[in-house]
Structures are given as structure tokens and as C-alpha cells.
Motif scaffolding. Structure first.
Motif, PDB file in Angstrom:
ATOM      1  N   PRO A  63       0.849  -1.195   0.000  1.00 30.58           N
ATOM      2  CA  PRO A  63       0.000   0.000   0.000  1.00 30.58           C
ATOM      3  C   PRO A  63       0.886   1.248   0.000  1.00 30.58           C
ATOM      4  N   ALA A  64       0.428   2.301  -0.635  1.00 34.01           N
ATOM      5  CA  ALA A  64       1.236   3.518  -0.754  1.00 34.01           C
ATOM      6  C   ALA A  64       1.641   4.080   0.601  1.00 34.01           C
ATOM      7  N   ASP A  65       0.737   4.033   1.592  1.00 36.02           N
ATOM      8  CA  ASP A  65       1.060   4.628   2.885  1.00 36.02           C
ATOM      9  C   ASP A  65       2.079   3.821   3.684  1.00 36.02           C
ATOM     10  N   ALA A  66       2.421   2.636   3.211  1.00 36.39           N
ATOM     11  CA  ALA A  66       3.439   1.829   3.892  1.00 36.39           C
ATOM     12  C   ALA A  66       4.842   2.353   3.618  1.00 36.39           C
ATOM     13  N   VAL A  67       5.022   3.066   2.519  1.00 35.43           N
ATOM     14  CA  VAL A  67       6.365   3.508   2.134  1.00 35.43           C
ATOM     15  C   VAL A  67       6.470   5.002   1.841  1.00 35.43           C
ATOM     16  N   THR A  68       5.348   5.715   1.823  1.00 34.13           N
ATOM     17  CA  THR A  68       5.397   7.152   1.563  1.00 34.13           C
ATOM     18  C   THR A  68       5.003   7.924   2.820  1.00 34.13           C
ATOM     19  N   THR A  69       5.500   9.137   2.932  1.00 32.89           N
ATOM     20  CA  THR A  69       5.192   9.958   4.094  1.00 32.89           C
ATOM     21  C   THR A  69       4.004  10.860   3.793  1.00 32.89           C
ATOM     22  N   SER A  70       3.388  11.367   4.856  1.00 31.32           N
ATOM     23  CA  SER A  70       2.281  12.305   4.670  1.00 31.32           C
ATOM     24  C   SER A  70       2.824  13.726   4.569  1.00 31.32           C
ATOM     25  N   ALA A  71       1.972  14.656   4.232  1.00 28.93           N
ATOM     26  CA  ALA A  71       2.403  16.047   4.084  1.00 28.93           C
ATOM     27  C   ALA A  71       2.879  16.640   5.398  1.00 28.93           C
ATOM     28  N   SER A  72       2.270  16.237   6.507  1.00 30.10           N
ATOM     29  CA  SER A  72       2.662  16.791   7.801  1.00 30.10           C
ATOM     30  C   SER A  72       3.790  16.001   8.452  1.00 30.10           C
ATOM     31  N   GLY A  73       3.942  14.724   8.079  1.00 30.71           N
ATOM     32  CA  GLY A  73       4.903  13.866   8.751  1.00 30.71           C
ATOM     33  C   GLY A  73       4.388  13.346  10.075  1.00 30.71           C
ATOM     34  N   LEU A  74       3.118  13.628  10.397  1.00 36.40           N
ATOM     35  CA  LEU A  74       2.544  13.259  11.694  1.00 36.40           C
ATOM     36  C   LEU A  74       1.244  12.474  11.552  1.00 36.40           C
ATOM     37  N   ASP A  75       1.006  11.857  10.423  1.00 33.80           N
ATOM     38  CA  ASP A  75      -0.259  11.181  10.163  1.00 33.80           C
ATOM     39  C   ASP A  75      -0.506  10.092  11.216  1.00 33.80           C
ATOM     40  N   PRO A  76      -1.620  10.174  11.959  1.00 34.09           N
ATOM     41  CA  PRO A  76      -1.887   9.189  13.006  1.00 34.09           C
ATOM     42  C   PRO A  76      -2.548   7.906  12.495  1.00 34.09           C
ATOM     43  N   ASP A  77      -2.965   7.904  11.233  1.00 40.83           N
ATOM     44  CA  ASP A  77      -3.731   6.787  10.687  1.00 40.83           C
ATOM     45  C   ASP A  77      -2.981   6.101   9.558  1.00 40.83           C
ATOM     46  N   ILE A  78      -3.317   4.824   9.368  1.00 40.75           N
ATOM     47  CA  ILE A  78      -2.829   4.070   8.213  1.00 40.75           C
ATOM     48  C   ILE A  78      -4.017   3.410   7.545  1.00 40.75           C
ATOM     49  N   SER A  79      -3.797   2.904   6.352  1.00 39.17           N
ATOM     50  CA  SER A  79      -4.871   2.229   5.629  1.00 39.17           C
ATOM     51  C   SER A  79      -5.097   0.835   6.219  1.00 39.17           C
ATOM     52  N   PRO A  80      -6.322   0.321   6.100  1.00 35.37           N
ATOM     53  CA  PRO A  80      -6.571  -1.046   6.558  1.00 35.37           C
ATOM     54  C   PRO A  80      -5.667  -2.065   5.853  1.00 35.37           C
ATOM     55  N   ALA A  81      -5.314  -1.810   4.589  1.00 38.20           N
ATOM     56  CA  ALA A  81      -4.442  -2.742   3.856  1.00 38.20           C
ATOM     57  C   ALA A  81      -3.061  -2.822   4.497  1.00 38.20           C
ATOM     58  N   TYR A  82      -2.512  -1.678   4.911  1.00 38.53           N
ATOM     59  CA  TYR A  82      -1.207  -1.666   5.565  1.00 38.53           C
ATOM     60  C   TYR A  82      -1.302  -2.326   6.949  1.00 38.53           C
ATOM     61  N   ALA A  83      -2.397  -2.091   7.659  1.00 37.67           N
ATOM     62  CA  ALA A  83      -2.589  -2.724   8.967  1.00 37.67           C
ATOM     63  C   ALA A  83      -2.664  -4.241   8.822  1.00 37.67           C
ATOM     64  N   LEU A  84      -3.392  -4.721   7.821  1.00 35.34           N
ATOM     65  CA  LEU A  84      -3.522  -6.174   7.612  1.00 35.34           C
ATOM     66  C   LEU A  84      -2.186  -6.844   7.321  1.00 35.34           C
ATOM     67  N   LEU A  85      -1.309  -6.159   6.591  1.00 34.78           N
ATOM     68  CA  LEU A  85       0.013  -6.726   6.306  1.00 34.78           C
ATOM     69  C   LEU A  85       0.803  -6.986   7.581  1.00 34.78           C
ATOM     70  N   GLN A  86       0.536  -6.213   8.629  1.00 33.55           N
ATOM     71  CA  GLN A  86       1.310  -6.309   9.854  1.00 33.55           C
ATOM     72  C   GLN A  86       0.752  -7.328  10.853  1.00 33.55           C
ATOM     73  N   VAL A  87      -0.449  -7.847  10.602  1.00 35.57           N
ATOM     74  CA  VAL A  87      -1.102  -8.765  11.539  1.00 35.57           C
ATOM     75  C   VAL A  87      -0.246  -9.981  11.876  1.00 35.57           C
ATOM     76  N   PRO A  88       0.329 -10.715  10.906  1.00 30.92           N
ATOM     77  CA  PRO A  88       1.120 -11.898  11.275  1.00 30.92           C
ATOM     78  C   PRO A  88       2.319 -11.570  12.176  1.00 30.92           C
ATOM     79  N   ARG A  89       2.997 -10.459  11.908  1.00 31.54           N
ATOM     80  CA  ARG A  89       4.153 -10.073  12.732  1.00 31.54           C
ATOM     81  C   ARG A  89       3.722  -9.767  14.164  1.00 31.54           C
ATOM     82  N   ILE A  90       2.627  -9.022  14.304  1.00 27.53           N
ATOM     83  CA  ILE A  90       2.131  -8.655  15.633  1.00 27.53           C
ATOM     84  C   ILE A  90       1.678  -9.895  16.389  1.00 27.53           C
ATOM     85  N   ALA A  91       0.947 -10.776  15.709  1.00 32.89           N
ATOM     86  CA  ALA A  91       0.457 -12.002  16.352  1.00 32.89           C
ATOM     87  C   ALA A  91       1.610 -12.868  16.834  1.00 32.89           C
TER      88      ALA A  91
END
Length: 195
Positions: free
Chosen positions: A119-147
Motif C-alpha cells: 500500500p502507498a502509505d506503507a512507504v510514503t510519508t504524509s504532508a505533515s509527517g505526523l499522520d496518526p492513521d494508516i490504511s486497513p491494507a497496511y494494517a492487515l500486512l502487519q497482523v502476522p508479525r504482531i500475532a
């Protein structure tokens, strides 16, 4: 001369009191009455009631047991006092190199094939550099590592991330998103939390 100075000083005092004191106090009072949580910075609190951050400002989570945020372009990552983007354009070699390096690192970290689309937000920064949110697609990619890091079933971690997912405002403004701080607090509340 007095005929010009007296009305000018009177107007300055009047407008200073009106716009510098009365108006800000009225707006603050209205905001505190109608939406106190937002007026006080949208603070997020842990189970003990201690403020751990704001739902509006991203934080850097590096542990494998936590959901990682969108990359920050700031020299001091997620420092709200220096908010700003990198100002690198789409033809910038520096930007292309940073994205390629970030994608390769992320694919290695998540055990993904070298050509896996991210997903684009996994490798690109936001305009502010402080974006508190990510896309559900990027969150799903991280599920196995977190588990794996928390020794929890994948389904339990997935459910916690879905609970922290918010849809577009009014159903059509913005995008579906996952607040990283809120999701990580939910993960900490699960049994078997990471130490």
C-alpha cells in the motif's frame, strides 16, 4: 491632532477587547461545552486514565508487537514541533531511493516476496509527517508479525485492528483508516500482551 488620535486609540482598545479577549473566550467556552474532547486535543488515555498521546498526532512504534505507523519525513520522527513534509517531487531521485529502500526493508520485515505490492502509505510519508492513521491494507500486512510477537492468534489481532478502524466521515468524506495509537492500546489490552 487629538481629533484623530482619540478615535484611533478608542477603536484600538475596543477591538482589542472585543477580538482579542471576548471573541476567543466565547469560542473557547462554546468548544468546551459542545465538544470538550476535541477542544482539549483529542487525547487518548490508557486503562489507568493516563494520557498517552493524541488521536491526531502520529507516534513512532518500532516494536514488532505493535502496529507501525506511516513513515515520517521529519528529521526527528513524529516531532509535532517540526511538522512538515519532505517537499520532494515525483521526479526526485532521493524520494525514489527512499521509497525503494523502505519497500525492501518492509518486505523483509514482513517476510513478503520481493515483488509484493505494498500500500502507498506503507512507504510514503504524509504532508505533515505526523499522520496518526494508516490504511486497513497496511494494517492487515502487519497482523502476522504482531500475532507472532505477542503469541496471539492471528484472528484476535485482526479483530483488534478492525475495532480500531473508522470509516469515512458521514459515510463519504475521507477514507477508511486505522488509528495506530488506538489500535496499539487495544492490542495491549488483549491477553498475552507484549512486554
Amino acid at each position: 491632532m487629538r481629533t484623530y488620535i482619540r478615535p484611533a486609540l478608542g477603536s484600538m482598545v475596543l477591538f482589542t477587547l472585543l477580538l482579542g479577549l471576548a471573541y476567543p473566550l466565547a469560542i473557547t467556552g462554546i468548544a468546551q461545552t459542545l465538544m470538550p474532547e476535541k477542544a482539549n486535543g483529542s487525547l487518548v488515555r490508557d486503562r489507568s486514565g493516563t494520557a498517552v498521546g493524541s488521536a491526531l498526532i502520529g507516534q513512532n512504534f518500532n516494536s514488532p508487537a505493535y502496529l507501525h505507523p506511516r513513515p515520517s519525513a521529519l528529521a526527528a520522527a513524529y516531532d509535532a514541533s517540526t511538522s512538515g513534509g519532505s517537499n520532494l517531487g515525483p521526479l526526485s531521485d532521493t524520494l525514489a531511493s527512499r521509497i525503494a529502500d523502505g519497500a525492501a526493508t518492509l518486505r523483509t520485515e514482513l517476510n513478503l516476496p520481493a515483488d509484493y505490492p505494498l500500500p502507498a502509505d506503507a512507504v510514503t510519508t504524509s504532508a505533515s509527517g505526523l499522520d496518526p492513521d494508516i490504511s486497513p491494507a497496511y494494517a492487515l500486512l502487519q497482523v502476522p508479525r504482531i500475532a507472532a510477537a505477542r503469541n496471539l492468534p492471528v484472528g484476535k489481532v485482526d479483530a483488534a485492528l478492525k475495532a480500531a478502524t473508522r470509516g469515512p466521515l458521514l459515510g463519504f468524506l475521507g477514507q477508511t483508516r486505522v488509528n495506530v495509537l488506538k489500535a496499539n492500546l487495544l492490542l495491549d489490552s488483549l491477553s498475552g500482551e507484549a512486554q
